[in-house]
Structure formats: C-alpha cells, structure tokens
Scaffold this motif. Structure first.
Motif, PDB file in Angstrom:
ATOM      1  N   ALA A   1      54.321  71.381 122.029  1.00 59.87           N
ATOM      2  CA  ALA A   1      53.518  72.041 120.990  1.00 59.87           C
ATOM      3  C   ALA A   1      52.794  73.259 121.547  1.00 59.87           C
ATOM      4  CB  ALA A   1      52.521  71.051 120.407  1.00 59.87           C
ATOM      5  N   LYS A   2      52.231  73.140 122.735  1.00 60.85           N
ATOM      6  CA  LYS A   2      51.522  74.260 123.354  1.00 60.85           C
ATOM      7  C   LYS A   2      52.470  75.424 123.640  1.00 60.85           C
ATOM      8  CE  LYS A   2      47.178  72.812 124.025  1.00 60.85           C
ATOM      9  NZ  LYS A   2      45.989  73.549 123.519  1.00 60.85           N
ATOM     10  N   ALA A   3      53.740  75.114 123.871  1.00 61.81           N
ATOM     11  CA  ALA A   3      54.711  76.150 124.210  1.00 61.81           C
ATOM     12  C   ALA A   3      55.314  76.812 122.976  1.00 61.81           C
ATOM     13  CB  ALA A   3      55.830  75.546 125.058  1.00 61.81           C
ATOM     14  N   PHE A   4      55.048  76.253 121.788  1.00 63.11           N
ATOM     15  CA  PHE A   4      55.624  76.812 120.567  1.00 63.11           C
ATOM     16  C   PHE A   4      55.045  78.189 120.298  1.00 63.11           C
ATOM     17  CE2 PHE A   4      55.450  76.913 115.729  1.00 63.11           C
ATOM     18  CZ  PHE A   4      56.775  77.316 115.597  1.00 63.11           C
ATOM     19  N   ALA A   5      55.923  79.192 120.189  1.00 61.70           N
ATOM     20  CA  ALA A   5      55.483  80.579 120.034  1.00 61.70           C
ATOM     21  C   ALA A   5      55.805  81.161 118.668  1.00 61.70           C
ATOM     22  CB  ALA A   5      56.113  81.446 121.125  1.00 61.70           C
ATOM     23  N   GLY A   6      56.294  80.313 117.733  1.00 63.93           N
ATOM     24  CA  GLY A   6      56.583  80.789 116.401  1.00 63.93           C
ATOM     25  C   GLY A   6      57.987  81.363 116.281  1.00 63.93           C
TER      26      GLY A   6
ATOM     27  N   GLN B   1      39.160  72.055 121.947  1.00 65.81           N
ATOM     28  CA  GLN B   1      39.840  70.877 122.487  1.00 65.81           C
ATOM     29  C   GLN B   1      41.143  71.263 123.185  1.00 65.81           C
ATOM     30  OE1 GLN B   1      38.066  68.069 122.258  1.00 65.81           O
ATOM     31  NE2 GLN B   1      36.583  69.189 120.980  1.00 65.81           N
ATOM     32  N   LYS B   2      41.326  70.790 124.398  1.00 66.84           N
ATOM     33  CA  LYS B   2      42.546  71.090 125.139  1.00 66.84           C
ATOM     34  C   LYS B   2      43.759  70.348 124.595  1.00 66.84           C
ATOM     35  CE  LYS B   2      40.177  72.249 129.466  1.00 66.84           C
ATOM     36  NZ  LYS B   2      40.011  71.940 130.911  1.00 66.84           N
ATOM     37  N   ASN B   3      43.521  69.273 123.861  1.00 68.05           N
ATOM     38  CA  ASN B   3      44.640  68.525 123.278  1.00 68.05           C
ATOM     39  C   ASN B   3      44.917  68.916 121.830  1.00 68.05           C
ATOM     40  OD1 ASN B   3      42.127  67.260 122.546  1.00 68.05           O
ATOM     41  ND2 ASN B   3      43.268  65.465 121.833  1.00 68.05           N
ATOM     42  N   ALA B   4      44.295  70.007 121.358  1.00 67.80           N
ATOM     43  CA  ALA B   4      44.500  70.475 119.985  1.00 67.80           C
ATOM     44  C   ALA B   4      45.448  71.671 119.956  1.00 67.80           C
ATOM     45  CB  ALA B   4      43.172  70.854 119.347  1.00 67.80           C
ATOM     46  N   VAL B   5      46.247  71.747 118.913  1.00 66.06           N
ATOM     47  CA  VAL B   5      47.144  72.874 118.667  1.00 66.06           C
ATOM     48  C   VAL B   5      46.919  73.296 117.219  1.00 66.06           C
ATOM     49  CG1 VAL B   5      49.544  73.646 118.577  1.00 66.06           C
ATOM     50  CG2 VAL B   5      48.828  72.012 120.342  1.00 66.06           C
ATOM     51  N   ILE B   6      46.275  74.443 117.015  1.00 67.15           N
ATOM     52  CA  ILE B   6      45.888  74.890 115.665  1.00 67.15           C
ATOM     53  C   ILE B   6      46.851  75.991 115.234  1.00 67.15           C
ATOM     54  CG2 ILE B   6      43.991  75.698 114.228  1.00 67.15           C
ATOM     55  CD1 ILE B   6      42.098  74.795 116.531  1.00 67.15           C
ATOM     56  N   LEU B   7      47.822  75.623 114.426  1.00 63.22           N
ATOM     57  CA  LEU B   7      48.951  76.492 114.130  1.00 63.22           C
ATOM     58  C   LEU B   7      48.613  77.693 113.253  1.00 63.22           C
ATOM     59  CD1 LEU B   7      51.575  73.676 113.482  1.00 63.22           C
ATOM     60  CD2 LEU B   7      51.344  75.077 115.549  1.00 63.22           C
ATOM     61  N   PHE B   8      47.660  77.544 112.330  1.00 64.14           N
ATOM     62  CA  PHE B   8      47.316  78.641 111.426  1.00 64.14           C
ATOM     63  C   PHE B   8      45.984  79.296 111.790  1.00 64.14           C
ATOM     64  CE2 PHE B   8      50.526  76.329 109.194  1.00 64.14           C
ATOM     65  CZ  PHE B   8      51.143  77.212 108.328  1.00 64.14           C
TER      66      PHE B   8
ATOM     67  N   LEU C   1      55.933  79.395 107.018  1.00 64.39           N
ATOM     68  CA  LEU C   1      54.878  79.759 106.063  1.00 64.39           C
ATOM     69  C   LEU C   1      53.603  80.247 106.747  1.00 64.39           C
ATOM     70  CD1 LEU C   1      55.408  76.739 103.652  1.00 64.39           C
ATOM     71  CD2 LEU C   1      56.144  79.101 103.265  1.00 64.39           C
ATOM     72  N   GLY C   2      53.711  80.613 108.012  1.00 63.89           N
ATOM     73  CA  GLY C   2      52.560  81.094 108.756  1.00 63.89           C
ATOM     74  C   GLY C   2      52.840  82.404 109.447  1.00 63.89           C
ATOM     75  N   ALA C   3      52.202  82.599 110.578  1.00 65.34           N
ATOM     76  CA  ALA C   3      52.309  83.862 111.303  1.00 65.34           C
ATOM     77  C   ALA C   3      53.657  84.000 112.011  1.00 65.34           C
ATOM     78  CB  ALA C   3      51.175  83.972 112.316  1.00 65.34           C
ATOM     79  N   PRO C   4      54.086  85.228 112.238  1.00 62.42           N
ATOM     80  CA  PRO C   4      55.385  85.457 112.879  1.00 62.42           C
ATOM     81  C   PRO C   4      55.416  85.114 114.357  1.00 62.42           C
ATOM     82  CG  PRO C   4      54.259  87.531 112.500  1.00 62.42           C
ATOM     83  CD  PRO C   4      53.454  86.488 111.800  1.00 62.42           C
ATOM     84  N   ALA C   5      54.263  85.072 114.988  1.00 54.01           N
ATOM     85  CA  ALA C   5      54.213  84.743 116.416  1.00 54.01           C
ATOM     86  C   ALA C   5      52.918  84.014 116.717  1.00 54.01           C
ATOM     87  CB  ALA C   5      54.321  86.008 117.270  1.00 54.01           C
ATOM     88  N   LEU C   6      52.993  83.004 117.565  1.00 59.99           N
ATOM     89  CA  LEU C   6      51.818  82.237 117.967  1.00 59.99           C
ATOM     90  C   LEU C   6      51.567  82.425 119.457  1.00 59.99           C
ATOM     91  CD1 LEU C   6      52.388  78.824 116.092  1.00 59.99           C
ATOM     92  CD2 LEU C   6      51.358  80.928 115.236  1.00 59.99           C
ATOM     93  N   ALA C   7      50.340  82.208 119.858  1.00 59.82           N
ATOM     94  CA  ALA C   7      49.976  82.302 121.272  1.00 59.82           C
ATOM     95  C   ALA C   7      48.931  81.229 121.561  1.00 59.82           C
ATOM     96  CB  ALA C   7      49.444  83.688 121.607  1.00 59.82           C
ATOM     97  N   CYS C   8      49.388  79.998 121.700  1.00 56.20           N
ATOM     98  CA  CYS C   8      48.475  78.897 121.992  1.00 56.20           C
ATOM     99  C   CYS C   8      47.866  79.098 123.378  1.00 56.20           C
ATOM    100  CB  CYS C   8      49.213  77.568 121.944  1.00 56.20           C
ATOM    101  SG  CYS C   8      50.028  77.229 120.364  1.00 56.20           S
TER     102      CYS C   8
END
Length: 447
Positions: free
Chosen positions: A390-395, A187-194, A399-406
C-alpha cells in the motif's frame, strides 16, 4: 435524516449528497463488462464542462485490469478474505454516512464480477462508532482479536480516532479514503489515498496564484467551530505560501448577517473571496455576498461543504461559486473514468447514493485495497505485506488523483495525496442539469 457533523473536512471528495441524483447517475449503459465502458453518458443528462476532468488519459476505466482480478464471480467454496471496516454512524452525527455503502458496493461488485481476491470471496467486517471516543478502542480490539483481518479501512471517522489508533498500536495497516482528523495523518501504519484536509486545502494558494492571478484574498469562517477553524488555517497557510495577502476573519456560528464580516475581510475589493463554512453558514454567506454585490462565480472559491440539499432549501440552488474537489466529480462528462463508475453504480448502488462523495471515495478506496491484496497474493496475505504494498502504491487512484506519493510529508507519513481539482458551478441542479465548468485540474500546494 441524521445531521451531518460540521467538521472542516472540506475539499475531500466530490459533490455532495443525493440532491445530485438528478444529474443522471443511471445514464450510462451497463453490461456484464460494465466496468470497462469508456463511452460518455448522454450529454442531456450530465453537467457541461470544459477541459479534461479526472485523470485524462491516465483515468482508470477498467476495474478488472485495475484490481488484477479474474473475470467472473468469486468461488464461494473458497474461504473468504476479510477486510475490517470502521465508520462513524448510528449516532447523532455522521461525517460520511454513505462511506460504508460505497465500500460495500465495491465488495459486492468485486465478488460478482472481479473474482473477489484471487478467487476468494470478500467480506467486510464492520465496526461502527456512534458517539463516544472509547468506541474507537472497542473497534481496534475487535480487529486485533480477529486474526483473519489483515487490513482495516476507515470511512468518515472523526470520533474515536485517537483511541482507535492508540489501541491498534500499528499492528495492522489502515487504508483511508479521506482523513477526517489530523490523527490519521501522523500514523505510520495509515495510507490515506485521497488526502487529508490540511494537504488538500493548501492548493487554494496555487489556484489563487496560477489560475486567478490574485494578489489579495478574503477568508471568512465560523471561528468557534473547531473543525472549520483547522481547515481555514490550512487554506490561509496555502495562500500565504503562494504570496497572497490574506485577511482572515472569523465569526460566531450563531451570527446570520455576515455582511459586516465580509466587509471586515475586505471581500468587496479582494481578488479572491473564500466563504468557508458548514451548511447553515453557506446559506448566510451566500445571502450576504449578494447583498454586497459580490457575485463573480470565478472570484468566489469554496470547498464542497456547501453542495448540500439543505443549502438548496435555503437558497433554491447551490451558490454559484467555484468549488474544490479531491476526487472525480460525479457525472463529469470530461472525466474518462466516470462512465465506469456510473455503470457499476447502476447495478450495485442506488440512484440516490451514487453521486454522494463518500460513496465515490470509499468505492475507489476499497477497489485499491482489493488491488493491493491481489498483488500480495492470497497465500502471502499479512499485515506487513499489505502495508508495504500500500505504501508503494503510486497511482493513478481509481476516481482519485493521477499520482500518489505516500510518505511525501515526513510530519504526515500517512498522507498519499495533496491534489485537488476545481469546478465552477453556474446553476441547473434543481432542473437535473447542473452546469459544471472545469476551472483547474489537480493542483498541488505551493512549493
């Protein structure tokens, strides 16, 4: 107690369930500034570990700074900010029964100590899916009709996901902790943080190659459990991508003596053995591994589905294996971010709920939603503005990963994380002092 749905969601979140309450979930001190605490809890009440857990120096230790809130309670005279929330509960199965509790814990805490969102109190608008696919449509319609809901969170939802996203039609952003189905991921409107199962199980290959230096692997799983089978395929794909020779053998869930299955997979000679199953299968696999004399804790690697109270009833302990985890490990004294969570949980949760993986993930997930809404600003809150932020959030993710790449994966645009940690368990949970040894931190899938 509801029977937990046997989906192959392994790798998602941390150690399971209330059986770890004895690990010392209330051991950290709390104060009005509890969330800023970085002091470790007493070693006597926490698991032993080596190496640095969590995100090391990047760990989120101050939730006020993380969310960009204002110290103190939200102003009850201001109009509320609404967050839609969907979880699968109230029916015969529950993927993440305590997901809602984790989200509500974050909301209660933020309203009491972080100023809500820009001073406005936060309210969860809940919709629960019990057992039917069409209930996803009902939830989507509810949030489409409520113009005050600009963002929706998902807990542990496996039923109704297709109809939910189909009806929502991308009109509002959906922030996920761990995706229980592949539907969320596309889904393009989903942001799965973990992360989702496909991407946070692939690092098994990296672990096999870089940590175990394995050449061969034996993978066994109940092939007639659709969710487990999907996860097993993801593990196998990660191993193959890392150049590991894998022999994967499926078996019917009704089979209890699995020595022949393990033998067929070459478990006795393989460098790495992966028993991947639900609770009942974990007990049977652990017994069969012992029968075959396969007891090397480092060699046997699984996902946290086996960290369950029912397994303790069947074995007297968790299997002494190595486990993958996509979030912080509850009580990990080497994780600088854990004391902050423990301190908040002591005030806003229960001793039984605090260690639960879904409580941890959805607490962190909701804090990030609040962070995003604060960054957008109350006057500018809208579905499009929240989705872009939300899509731009890179961590780093609390309590999760040190870096995100949505958006890293074009075929799974909703996935923001593909990293997991590994911990070796050597016993002690029944005495209240489980021994966890850090085996590897935040590995990604093989290139």
């Amino acid at each position: 107690m509801r029977r937990q749905n046997r989906l192959g969601l392994a790798g998602f979140a941390a150690v399971a369930a209330a059986v770890l309450a004895a690990a010392g979930c209330s051991s950290s001190s709390s104060s009005s500034a509890a969330a800023t605490s970085t002091s470790a809890a007493p070693a006597s009440s926490l698991p032993a570990s080596t190496g640095t857990g969590g995100q090391g120096a990047q760990s989120v230790t101050n939730y006020l700074t993380y969310t960009g809130g204002k110290a103190g309670p939200a102003d009850k005279s201001l109009p509320p900010v609404y967050i839609g929330y969907v979880n699968q509960q109230g029916g015969p199965t529950a993927v993440g029964l305590l997901a809602t509790a984790g989200a509500q814990m974050a909301v209660n805490y933020a309203n009491a100590e972080l100023g809500g969102v820009a001073g406005h109190p936060i309210q969860l608008v809940t919709c629960f899916i019990a057992s039917a696919e069409e209930e996803g449509t009902v939830c989507a319609q509810k949030f489409l009709a409520n113009k005050k809901v600009n963002v929706i969170e998902l807990g542990g939802v496996a039923i109704g996901v297709q109809s939910f996203f189909g009806t929502l039609g991308g009109a509002k952003p959906v922030i996920d902790g761990v995706a229980a189905t592949p539907v969320d991921s596309v889904q393009k409107n989903a942001v799965i943080l973990f992360g989702d199962a496909t991407h946070i199980l692939a690092p098994f290959g990296t672990y096999a190659k870089d940590v175990l230096h394995a050449k061969t692997a034996a993978l066994v799983y109940p092939s007639d459990n659709a969710g487990i089978a999907v996860g097993a395929a993801a593990i196998k794909a990660g191993l193959v991508a890392a150049g590991i020779s894998v022999k994967a053998v499926g078996y019917p869930e009704t089979q209890t003596d699995l020595t022949s299955v393990l033998t067929a997979a070459g478990a006795q000679t393989a460098d790495m053995v992966i028993p991947y199953s639900d609770t009942a299968g974990c007990v049977n696999l652990a017994k069969s591994l012992k029968t075959l004399g396969i007891t090397d804790t480092k060699k046997i690697v699984s996902a946290p589905l086996c960290l369950n109270g029912q397994v303790i009833k069947g074995l007297g302990d968790f299997p002494h294996w190595t486990y993958s985890i996509a979030s912080s490990l509850f009580g990990d004294p080497s994780d600088p971010g854990m004391p902050a969570y423990e301190a908040v949980a002591k005030k806003y949760s229960t001793e039984a709920n605090a260690p639960d993986p879904w409580n941890i993930v959805n607490f962190g997930q909701t804090l990030t939603t609040i962070k995003i809404m604060n960054e957008v600003g109350y006057a500018s809150l809208s579905p499009s503005a929240i989705l872009a932020k939300a899509k731009a959030f890179a961590g780093p993710q609390a309590l999760g990963a040190p870096a995100l790449a949505c958006g890293k994966y074009s075929n799974a645009p909703g996935v923001c994380n593909d990293r997991i940690q590994f911990f070796e368990y050597t016993g002690g949970v029944t005495s209240g002092k489980p021994n966890w040894i850090k085996a590897a931190g935040w590995l990604q899938p093989p290139a």
